[in-house]
Design an enzyme around this catalytic site. Structure first.
Site, PDB file in Angstrom:
ATOM      1  CE  LYS A   1      -1.985   1.693   4.036  1.00 59.66           C
ATOM      2  NZ  LYS A   1      -1.677   3.111   4.153  1.00 59.66           N
ATOM      3  CG  ASN A   2       2.364   2.674   3.626  1.00 52.02           C
ATOM      4  OD1 ASN A   2       1.178   2.875   3.432  1.00 52.02           O
ATOM      5  ND2 ASN A   2       2.889   2.577   4.836  1.00 52.02           N
TER       6      ASN A   2
ATOM      7  CB  CYS B   1      -4.621   5.868  11.214  1.00 52.70           C
ATOM      8  SG  CYS B   1      -4.852   4.491  10.130  1.00 52.70           S
TER       9      CYS B   1
ATOM     10  NE  ARG C   1      -0.176   9.663  10.670  1.00 52.40           N
ATOM     11  CZ  ARG C   1      -0.380   8.592   9.926  1.00 52.40           C
ATOM     12  NH1 ARG C   1      -1.509   7.963   9.981  1.00 52.40           N
ATOM     13  NH2 ARG C   1       0.550   8.155   9.109  1.00 52.40           N
TER      14      ARG C   1
ATOM     15  CG  ASP D   1       2.488   1.245   9.630  1.00 48.86           C
ATOM     16  OD1 ASP D   1       2.065   2.079  10.440  1.00 48.86           O
ATOM     17  OD2 ASP D   1       2.667   1.498   8.417  1.00 48.86           O
TER      18      ASP D   1
ATOM     19  NE  ARG E   1      -7.231   3.942   5.407  1.00 50.06           N
ATOM     20  CZ  ARG E   1      -6.369   4.550   6.194  1.00 50.06           C
ATOM     21  NH1 ARG E   1      -6.680   4.785   7.437  1.00 50.06           N
ATOM     22  NH2 ARG E   1      -5.182   4.919   5.758  1.00 50.06           N
TER      23      ARG E   1
END
Ligand code: UD1
Length: 417
Positions: free
Chosen positions: A22-23, A116, A121, A305, A398
């Site tokens: 994903k990232n 999230c 952040r 993560d 997600r």
């Protein structure tokens, strides 16, 4: 499909293919905006965040089509930097469109990105770095507007190795006039993937994979084909599930060379593993062992993560573990849910929790409040005696293509309802 039901207590056995990252996929898809040609991004995970990025790219005028296991993106018609809408809400990774849009159009209007609920952040470093490259920002009613009369190279010394800020600087720097030097850059493998894609398009950069990047800007970029690497976080999630249930699993195509700290932790938890061309074979038997101290750090350290997944396993380990979270300040919310399953986790402060391993979790109804914490609850459900119902599962989708299918292939009794 809001909840996942699990009958726990089965040791996972078999093999599972690890999806694309994903990232890595998200910034690479954003980077397709920098070419006037068509790119083919293979091994794209079919997850909610990628679907949202596809919507965003389409709203900007890109022609995007799924083709086999990847996405074809034709960015030749993009002309406007403004975009709004539901897609950008709740997806922090839309932030990497900022550098791409400024590079392509000289302007970008974004809603303040969500993401999230794992901490403050802030995005100050993104804005500060881009300002040094000639961008002027204003913010009104939650919208961030950036404009530039022309990006220019700069020397940027990042005080924190922010992954997203490094990506935005790379994207802008590729299109800027002159050289951009990043010192203190994040070194996550997903950044290397972004650089490799851009190099494939014709960008010129040095120091890829290190914390000192030099980008020679202003080269014309061409379309190219690129394969997204396997997702080290998904591989790590399934690895932790294997350890937690005392199973033996082949994680097909897992990127072992990017998972050194995770594999080291797996060993400390009592698992054995073998790395081959096929992937990582993990063998765990009996109860996981506690680890004296587990600390999350920027790459190549143990990834934040995977902290929640590890915490779920340690909650049922033999002994006491200290978990220290050094990246985000709100990542222990999952402990409250794990404690509902019988765990004994004490949050000492925003950055530290102590898990007193209780040997066996019990099934309960728990709620996912963010992506990785949600995946940790699924692992806890697989380990627990009895039935667990995890609600709030759209968070999990997600980042995981089909977590229920994958665990079912490994023998688990699990279904999304
Ligand atoms: C990315 C990943 C996320 C991962 C994180 C850390 C994506 C889409 N997401 O998120 O999965 O958990 O890296 O590996 O790739 N910070 C600031 N100011 C800023 C930016 C960041 O203070 O402008 C701080 C953050 O609050 C955090 C730290 O820097 O404490 C690291 O954040 P960052 O590396 O930027 O994470 P993301 O890019 O958001």
């Amino acid at each position: 499909m809001d909840s996942i039901h699990i009958q726990g207590g089965i040791a996972l056995q078999g093999q599972v293919r690890i999806q694309g990252s994903k990232n890595a996929a998200l910034p690479v898809l954003a980077a397709t905006l920098l070419t006037m040609e068509r790119s083919y991004i293979r091994n794209c995970p079919r997850i909610a965040d990628v679907h949202a990025m596809v919507s965003l790219l389409r709203s900007l005028g890109c022609l995007v089509t799924w083709c086999g296991d990847g996405l074809q993106v034709d960015s030749s018609q993009v002309s406007r930097g403004a975009m709004q809408g539901e897609a950008v809400k709740g997806m922090r990774s839309s932030l990497c469109l900022l550098g791409a849009l400024l590079g392509r159009c000289g302007e970008a209007v974004l809603e303040h990105p969500g993401g999230c609920v794992i901490g403050e952040r802030p995005i100050d470093l993104h804005l500060w770095a881009l300002e040094q490259m000639g961008v002027v920002f204003s913010e009104e009613n939650g919208m961030i507007q950036g404009t530039t009369r022309g990006l220019h190279g700069a020397r940027i010394v990042l005080p924190i190795p922010s992954v997203g800020a490094t990506e935005n600087i790379i994207l802008a720097g590729t299109m800027a006039e002159g050289d951009t030097r990043i010192e203190g850059a994040a070194k996550e493998p997903e950044i290397t993937a972004l650089c490799r894609y851009l190099q494939g398009c014709g960008a010129v950069m040095e120091g890829v994979g290190t914390d000192r990047l030099l980008i020679h800007g202003g080269n014309k970029l061409y379309g190219t084909e690129f394969a997204v690497p396997s997702d080290r976080i998904v591989a790590g999630t399934y690895l932790m599930a294997c350890i937690g249930t005392g199973g033996s699993v082949l994680l097909e195509k897992a990127p072992a060379d990017e998972m050194e700290a995770v594999l080291d932790t797996a060993s400390r938890m009592g698992a054995s593993f073998w790395v081959s061309e096929e992937g990582i074979y993990v063998q765990a038997s009996g109860h996981p062992r506690a680890v004296e101290r587990l600390v999350t750090l920027p790459y190549p350290g143990f990834p934040t993560d995977l902290q929640s997944a590890a915490l779920a396993v340690l909650a049922a380990a033999e002994g006491r573990s200290i978990v220290e979270e050094r990246i985000f300040e709100n990542r222990f919310r999952v402990a409250v849910e794990l404690n509902r399953m019988g765990a004994c986790i004490e949050q000492v402060n925003a950055h530290m929790a102590v898990a007193r391993g209780i040997g066996q979790l019990r099934g309960a109804r728990v709620e996912a409040r963010e992506l990785r914490g949600g995946a940790a609850l699924v692992i806890a459900g697989l380990m627990a005696q009895g039935e667990t119902v995890v609600t709030g599962c759209p968070y999990i989708y997600r980042g995981y293509e089909n977590i229920c299918r994958d665990f079912r292939e490994l023998g688990a009794r699990i279904a999304s309802v």
